[in-house]
Scaffold this motif. Structure first.
Motif, short mmCIF file in Angstrom:
data_model
loop_
_atom_site.label_atom_id
_atom_site.label_comp_id
_atom_site.label_asym_id
_atom_site.label_seq_id
_atom_site.Cartn_x
_atom_site.Cartn_y
_atom_site.Cartn_z
N SER A 199 29.00 -14.07 67.26
CA SER A 199 29.65 -12.89 67.90
C SER A 199 31.19 -13.07 68.35
N ASP A 200 31.59 -11.86 67.94
CA ASP A 200 33.09 -11.74 68.15
C ASP A 200 33.83 -12.26 69.22
N GLY A 201 34.78 -13.53 69.19
CA GLY A 201 35.22 -14.28 70.32
C GLY A 201 34.43 -14.95 71.26
N GLY A 202 33.09 -15.30 70.56
CA GLY A 202 32.32 -16.06 71.36
C GLY A 202 31.58 -15.22 72.65
N ARG A 203 32.01 -13.89 72.43
CA ARG A 203 31.37 -13.12 73.74
C ARG A 203 29.94 -12.65 73.58
N ASP A 204 28.99 -13.20 74.30
CA ASP A 204 27.72 -12.97 74.12
C ASP A 204 27.45 -11.59 73.83
N TYR A 205 26.70 -11.57 72.83
CA TYR A 205 26.01 -9.97 72.48
C TYR A 205 27.24 -9.14 71.51
N ASP A 206 28.33 -9.67 71.54
CA ASP A 206 29.38 -8.84 70.70
C ASP A 206 28.83 -8.90 69.29
N PRO A 207 29.56 -7.93 68.52
CA PRO A 207 29.04 -7.49 67.19
C PRO A 207 29.38 -8.67 66.27
N VAL A 208 28.97 -9.03 65.21
CA VAL A 208 29.06 -9.74 64.07
C VAL A 208 29.29 -9.43 62.79
N TYR A 209 30.38 -9.94 62.35
CA TYR A 209 30.70 -9.51 61.11
C TYR A 209 30.60 -10.78 60.10
N LEU A 210 29.79 -10.71 59.29
CA LEU A 210 29.54 -12.16 58.52
C LEU A 210 29.21 -11.59 56.82
N SER A 211 30.09 -12.07 56.04
CA SER A 211 29.75 -11.92 54.57
C SER A 211 28.28 -12.41 54.12
N GLU A 212 27.95 -11.86 52.88
CA GLU A 212 26.62 -12.31 52.57
C GLU A 212 26.81 -13.58 52.24
N SER A 213 27.75 -14.17 51.62
CA SER A 213 27.74 -15.62 51.43
C SER A 213 27.95 -16.42 52.50
N GLN A 214 28.57 -15.95 53.73
CA GLN A 214 28.26 -16.79 55.06
C GLN A 214 26.95 -16.76 55.53
#
Ligand code: GLC
Length: 744
Positions: A199-214
């Motif tokens: 989660s962005d910034g370690g903030r609970d529930y915030d959006p996640v952006y991860l590549s397919e390889s990650q």
């Protein structure tokens, strides 16, 4: 009604189960089918009709958050004897690290680097929970976490997919046993699928952006391992993953989970998450949310009743086909058949008292706590302490806190009963030898949502500044009159877990100020940490001679701390997560790609100019009261063909004077290929117990499963023909190195 004892005996074959499920399904109305897809939240505060009224109409297939044990059989009786098809309920609860006997938090159990610790813990948890009437635990939590600001890091196995996958399999086996259906096991739920820990910034529930390889190289492996181990359910995550909420994410729930991994259980949402699709700006309204979640592969709606309100209408207007409803209901019925709920829907209410009285449960909890603790520092061999000490001060706001000792994710209305660190030390030294002062209290700046559940009458008023100052002085004075001081510092139970992210990783409150003042007295000081996440204890790491990371060690935590401090147990735990020097350094992890200015180059100063970017303590790190050597590192062949395997062997010797445990860790680095690969990746580990002078040879296998990766460039799994470095040692900075080459 199906509970009228079908005369067929239940054949263990899939065919028999499928035939039985189809027969049940064939007798159900659409409303009842939708009821099976509805999990009812049984919290008193929740609005809506009474659970028994919903259940009587066949409007629910499962109930969660019910803690009044007498209610289980009452509601089950309504389901089995009064609802149209008599389908038994699944009762679910978060049994994350213990039901009555509390085990170390999962991050602590991962620190044991001993999957049997996690398996045995969840075996006990399952036995107690099932005896209480729980059929289904919302565990294990498998989220890879590389950002210690994220409070839920406490619930998982840390930053590494290889260690995380091992802990995943162990916990699924512990909860479910070898095959679903034993009367002292529960259904498990691998959660939160997937990527929640980023989660962005370690903030609970915030959006996640991860590549397919990650996703595929780092975040998926523990879930895939759990599926291969037969986990019965998956819980989808709350947050948006690359702009698509995980609970309505077809890529996750259909393409990967079922299409690639062959998952044949069922998927449950997180709490209220189907309804939340509207709040998250994804679904137009509840009807849209129900349609898109079910179509994406989400079978059961936890507590939002969005399915209950909209699925029938969607079928009636042709937006959904009843076959899609049936496809979601089948795995739920199949699990109820496998668990024997149709034959034995009720709980023997006398069981729990017998089960929780078993002495073995607390012994298991003590062993798990002993094996989970990590010795971070022991300058001058201050530890172990003498049992003849006669004047010890135990100081700190957590020293006698049962809550902090048992940690986060307790069962609602659980009464903490932990042996605190103070109690453990007094039991070892005799109370006369031990003085105690808590010092100033610590508290969150912003209350936790869990605090809302505490009845107002039970809420403690904030400590006044004057009382805090008085407590500070009393603690300092107590230390002044002692020969040795044990400081017990860290985080309170609600400072980690859900809704518990924080921007700083410093010790909360005036703990460090008090620690500095106590150390300035010039006496020997031991720091025991009780915490649910890595903390930036930079000053302590330089100035406190002995530091024991005890995490949140559970019901027997105080005894286990004393076992280690006084030398009855030699600590052997290792960190499953890097300790950042600052919260702002997160996310931080060892398995990083090399930059064009490698860490060995003088240009390494290209990182932060206001402090070292390296972790305070690295992944895999942990000390012992003895010493070990790693020698004779060998590979079975200098070259291996793509698709074949090599064996790596290493000798580990206890070079000290007392027995102890070491964890041999194997790391690889693919030096070039289709994609840049991390400078190190854990691909093998084994915890060993060695007597003084004893040597054991450890062997690891490196084959396609360990050497392949998901290639961004190729958009698929592949194994490159490439040169590899490998290291074996006591943590991720291991220096003993060799190499091998994969050839086509
Ligand atoms: C919570 C958590 C999840 C838990 C569920 C039921 O919000 O995200 O881990 O299992 O709700 O309590």
């Amino acid at each position: 009604m199906d509970n009228q004892r079908d005369n067929q005996s239940i054949s263990p074959t899939e065919t028999a189960i499928k035939a039985r499920v189809d027969a049940i399904l064939g007798r159900m109305s659409l409303e009842e089918k939708i009821g099976q897809l509805t999990q009812l939240g049984a919290m008193a505060f929740m609005p809506g009709p009474k659970p028994e009224d919903v259940i009587r109409k066949g409007g629910a297939g499962s109930v969660l958050w019910l803690t009044d044990r007498k209610q289980f059989n009452v509601l089950q009786k309504v389901a089995v004897e009064e609802s149209p098809s008599g389908i038994p309920l699944l009762f679910a609860l978060d049994v994350i690290h213990g039901y009555h006997t509390i085990f170390p938090v999962p991050l602590a159990m991962a620190s044991s680097w001993d999957p049997s610790v996690a398996e045995r813990a969840q075996t006990v948890a399952a036995r107690e929970a099932r005896a209480a009437g729980i059929h289904w635990s919302f565990g294990p939590m498998l989220d890879i976490a590389r950002d210690a600001r994220w409070g839920r890091i406490v619930e998982g196995a840390g930053e590494d997919p290889f260690l995380g996958a091992a802990m995943a399999v162990a916990q699924v086996r512990g909860f479910q046993g070898d095959v679903l259906g034993a009367p002292d096991r529960v259904l498990a739920s691998a959660k939160h699928f997937a990527g929640y820990g980023a989660s962005d910034g370690g903030r609970d529930y915030d959006p996640v952006y991860l590549s397919e390889s990650q996703l595929r190289n780092t975040y998926f492996p523990p879930f895939e391992a759990a599926v291969k181990a037969g986990v019965g359910t998956i819980m989808s995550a709350y947050m948006d993953l690359n702009d698509v909420p995980a609970g309505a994410n077809r890529f996750l729930l259909r393409d990967v989970l079922r299409g690639e991994w062959g998952f044949n259980g069922f998927v449950v949402s997180d709490a209220f998450a189907v309804g939340n699709l509207v709040i998250q700006g994804f679904a137009r309204d509840g009807r849209d949310a129900a349609l898109r979640a079910l179509s994406a592969g989400l079978d059961m709606d936890m507590a939002s009743n969005t399915y209950g309100q909209h699925l029938a209408g969607l079928v009636e207007d042709g937006s959904l086909d009843v076959a899609e409803i049936d496809a979601a209901v089948r795995p739920i019925l199949s699990i109820k058949v496998r668990m024997g709920l149709f034959e034995q829907p009720y709980t023997d209410e006398s069981m729990l008292e017998q089960v929780i009285a078993l002495p073995a449960h607390r012994q298991e909890a003590r062993l798990a706590a002993q094996r989970s603790m990590v010795l971070l520092r022991n300058e001058g061999g201050l530890l172990p302490l003498s049992k003849q000490l006669s004047n010890v001060a135990v100081i700190g706001p957590l020293a006698d806190s049962m809550e902090a000792t048992e940690g986060s994710w307790m069962i609602f209305d659980h009464k903490p009963a932990a042996v605190t660190v103070l109690a453990g030390i007094r039991a070892r030294l005799s109370a006369a030898a031990v003085s105690y002062a808590p010092g100033p209290e610590i508290k969150r700046d912003i209350p936790s949502m869990f605090d809302d559940f505490v009845p107002p009458a039970d809420r403690k008023p904030d400590q006044s500044p004057a009382d805090a100052e008085a407590a500070y002085q009393t603690a300092l004075d107590t230390a002044r009159h002692a020969d040795l001081v044990i400081m017990v510092l860290g985080e309170s139970a609600n400072m980690a877990g859900e809704f518990a992210s924080r921007a700083s990783l410093d010790l909360p409150g005036r703990q460090e100020e008090l620690l500095k003042a106590v150390v300035a007295l010039g006496k020997p000081v031991v720091l025991v940490l009780l915490n649910g996440r890595p903390l930036s204890i930079n000053w302590a790491a330089e100035n406190v001679p002995a530091i024991l990371e005890a995490w949140e060690p559970g019901t027997e935590g105080g005894h286990a701390v004393a076992d280690i401090l006084f030398g009855d147990v030699n600590p052997g735990g290792k960190l499953p997560v890097s300790f950042p020097r600052k919260g702002a350094h997160s996310p931080i992890y060892y398995a990083r790609n090399i930059t064009h200015q490698p860490e060995t180059s003088p240009m390494y100063r290209s990182r932060y100019w206001d402090g070292l970017p390296t972790p305070l303590y690295p992944f895999g790190f942990g000390l012992s009261y003895t010493t070990f050597s790693f020698t004779n590192l060998k590979v079975s062949a200098a070259q291996v063909k793509v698709g074949a395997a090599i064996t790596v062997s290493i000798d580990v010797t206890n070079t000290g004077a007392i027995a102890g445990d070491e964890v041999a860790q194997l790391y690889i680095h693919q030096k070039s290929g289709s994609d840049s690969r991390p400078m190190r990746e854990l691909k093998g580990f084994e915890r060993l117990t060695l007597q003084p002078g004893e040597t054991k040879t450890v062997t690891f296998k490196l084959g396609p499963a360990e050497l392949r990766h998901w290639s961004t460039n190729a958009g698929k799994w592949l194994q490159d023909a490439a040169a590899f470095d490998l290291w074996v040692g006591a943590d991720c900075l291991a220096s003993l190195q060799t190499e091998f080459e994969v050839v086509s």
